[in-house]
Design a protein around this motif. Structure first.
Motif, PDB file in Angstrom:
ATOM      1  N   ASN A 117      11.576  25.077 -14.866  1.00 50.21           N
ATOM      2  CA  ASN A 117      11.379  26.225 -15.746  1.00 50.21           C
ATOM      3  C   ASN A 117      12.652  27.077 -15.791  1.00 50.21           C
ATOM      4  O   ASN A 117      13.134  27.544 -14.758  1.00 50.21           O
ATOM      5  CB  ASN A 117      10.186  27.053 -15.245  1.00 50.21           C
ATOM      6  CG  ASN A 117       9.727  28.059 -16.253  1.00 50.21           C
ATOM      7  OD1 ASN A 117      10.534  28.743 -16.871  1.00 50.21           O
ATOM      8  ND2 ASN A 117       8.428  28.159 -16.416  1.00 50.21           N
ATOM      9  N   ASP A 118      13.183  27.307 -16.980  1.00 56.95           N
ATOM     10  CA  ASP A 118      14.451  28.029 -17.136  1.00 56.95           C
ATOM     11  C   ASP A 118      14.405  29.481 -16.672  1.00 56.95           C
ATOM     12  O   ASP A 118      15.435  30.056 -16.327  1.00 56.95           O
ATOM     13  CB  ASP A 118      14.898  28.011 -18.603  1.00 56.95           C
ATOM     14  CG  ASP A 118      15.371  26.641 -19.040  1.00 56.95           C
ATOM     15  OD1 ASP A 118      15.693  25.817 -18.165  1.00 56.95           O
ATOM     16  OD2 ASP A 118      15.415  26.394 -20.259  1.00 56.95           O
ATOM     17  N   ILE A 119      13.241  30.100 -16.676  1.00 54.42           N
ATOM     18  CA  ILE A 119      13.189  31.511 -16.276  1.00 54.42           C
ATOM     19  C   ILE A 119      13.185  31.686 -14.757  1.00 54.42           C
ATOM     20  O   ILE A 119      13.447  32.767 -14.261  1.00 54.42           O
ATOM     21  CB  ILE A 119      11.988  32.263 -16.902  1.00 54.42           C
ATOM     22  CG1 ILE A 119      10.663  31.770 -16.336  1.00 54.42           C
ATOM     23  CG2 ILE A 119      12.028  32.187 -18.412  1.00 54.42           C
ATOM     24  CD1 ILE A 119       9.488  32.666 -16.684  1.00 54.42           C
TER      25      ILE A 119
ATOM     26  N   HIS B  10      11.645  33.983  -7.703  1.00 53.86           N
ATOM     27  CA  HIS B  10      12.289  35.000  -8.544  1.00 53.86           C
ATOM     28  C   HIS B  10      12.414  34.420  -9.943  1.00 53.86           C
ATOM     29  O   HIS B  10      12.804  33.268 -10.122  1.00 53.86           O
ATOM     30  CB  HIS B  10      13.676  35.365  -8.024  1.00 53.86           C
ATOM     31  CG  HIS B  10      14.360  36.369  -8.909  1.00 53.86           C
ATOM     32  ND1 HIS B  10      15.428  36.051  -9.683  1.00 53.86           N
ATOM     33  CD2 HIS B  10      14.077  37.678  -9.154  1.00 53.86           C
ATOM     34  CE1 HIS B  10      15.812  37.115 -10.363  1.00 53.86           C
ATOM     35  NE2 HIS B  10      14.997  38.119 -10.051  1.00 53.86           N
ATOM     36  N   ALA B  11      12.065  35.229 -10.942  1.00 55.53           N
ATOM     37  CA  ALA B  11      12.169  34.806 -12.339  1.00 55.53           C
ATOM     38  C   ALA B  11      12.692  35.953 -13.195  1.00 55.53           C
ATOM     39  O   ALA B  11      12.523  37.128 -12.849  1.00 55.53           O
ATOM     40  CB  ALA B  11      10.813  34.358 -12.853  1.00 55.53           C
ATOM     41  N   VAL B  12      13.329  35.610 -14.288  1.00 54.80           N
ATOM     42  CA  VAL B  12      13.780  36.581 -15.267  1.00 54.80           C
ATOM     43  C   VAL B  12      13.203  36.158 -16.605  1.00 54.80           C
ATOM     44  O   VAL B  12      13.472  35.059 -17.088  1.00 54.80           O
ATOM     45  CB  VAL B  12      15.325  36.629 -15.341  1.00 54.80           C
ATOM     46  CG1 VAL B  12      15.774  37.623 -16.413  1.00 54.80           C
ATOM     47  CG2 VAL B  12      15.916  36.991 -13.997  1.00 54.80           C
ATOM     48  N   ALA B  13      12.402  37.037 -17.176  1.00 54.38           N
ATOM     49  CA  ALA B  13      11.723  36.677 -18.429  1.00 54.38           C
ATOM     50  C   ALA B  13      11.746  37.842 -19.400  1.00 54.38           C
ATOM     51  O   ALA B  13      11.874  38.983 -19.026  1.00 54.38           O
ATOM     52  CB  ALA B  13      10.282  36.287 -18.139  1.00 54.38           C
TER      53      ALA B  13
END
Length: 112
Positions: free
Chosen positions: A91-93, A109-112
């Motif tokens: 998953n890219d995020i 950790h994710a950035v969306a």
């Protein structure tokens, strides 16, 4: 403090670099009272010893696209643990995946 194993000049150099990793050798030398050449030699020694490992740039995604940075935990059944990691990894995020103490638990950790 964690810098206690270093002499006072190296401590000051590191503190200046932590506040601004792009500070020039000349500016550092001016602030702590040694020459640019001496600053360069000390920084190279700190790098060679592995005390300074890298210089980095931190991007704030909210300033660019309004993205939100978030951390969350996932607890899975043991049979699905590897599969969950594989899905998250694709998953890219998702920017980081940590395995933490506890039964089959991940900190993500994710950035969306």
């Amino acid at each position: 403090m964690y810098l206690n194993g270093l002499d006072k000049l190296d401590q000051k150099i590191i503190q200046l670099l932590v506040s601004n990793a792009r500070m020039s050798y000349s500016d550092i030398g001016e602030k702590i009272g040694i020459s640019r050449v001496a600053v360069k030699a000390r920084i190279q020694t700190l790098e060679n010893k592995g005390i300074i490992e890298e210089y980095t740039t931190i991007i704030n995604p909210q300033k660019i696209s309004g993205a939100v940075s978030c951390y969350f935990e996932i607890e899975t059944k043991p049979d699905y643990f590897k599969e969950v990691i594989d899905i998250l990894d694709k998953n890219d995020i998702v920017t980081q995946i940590y395995r933490v103490t506890g039964r089959d638990k991940l900190h993500v950790h994710a950035v969306a």
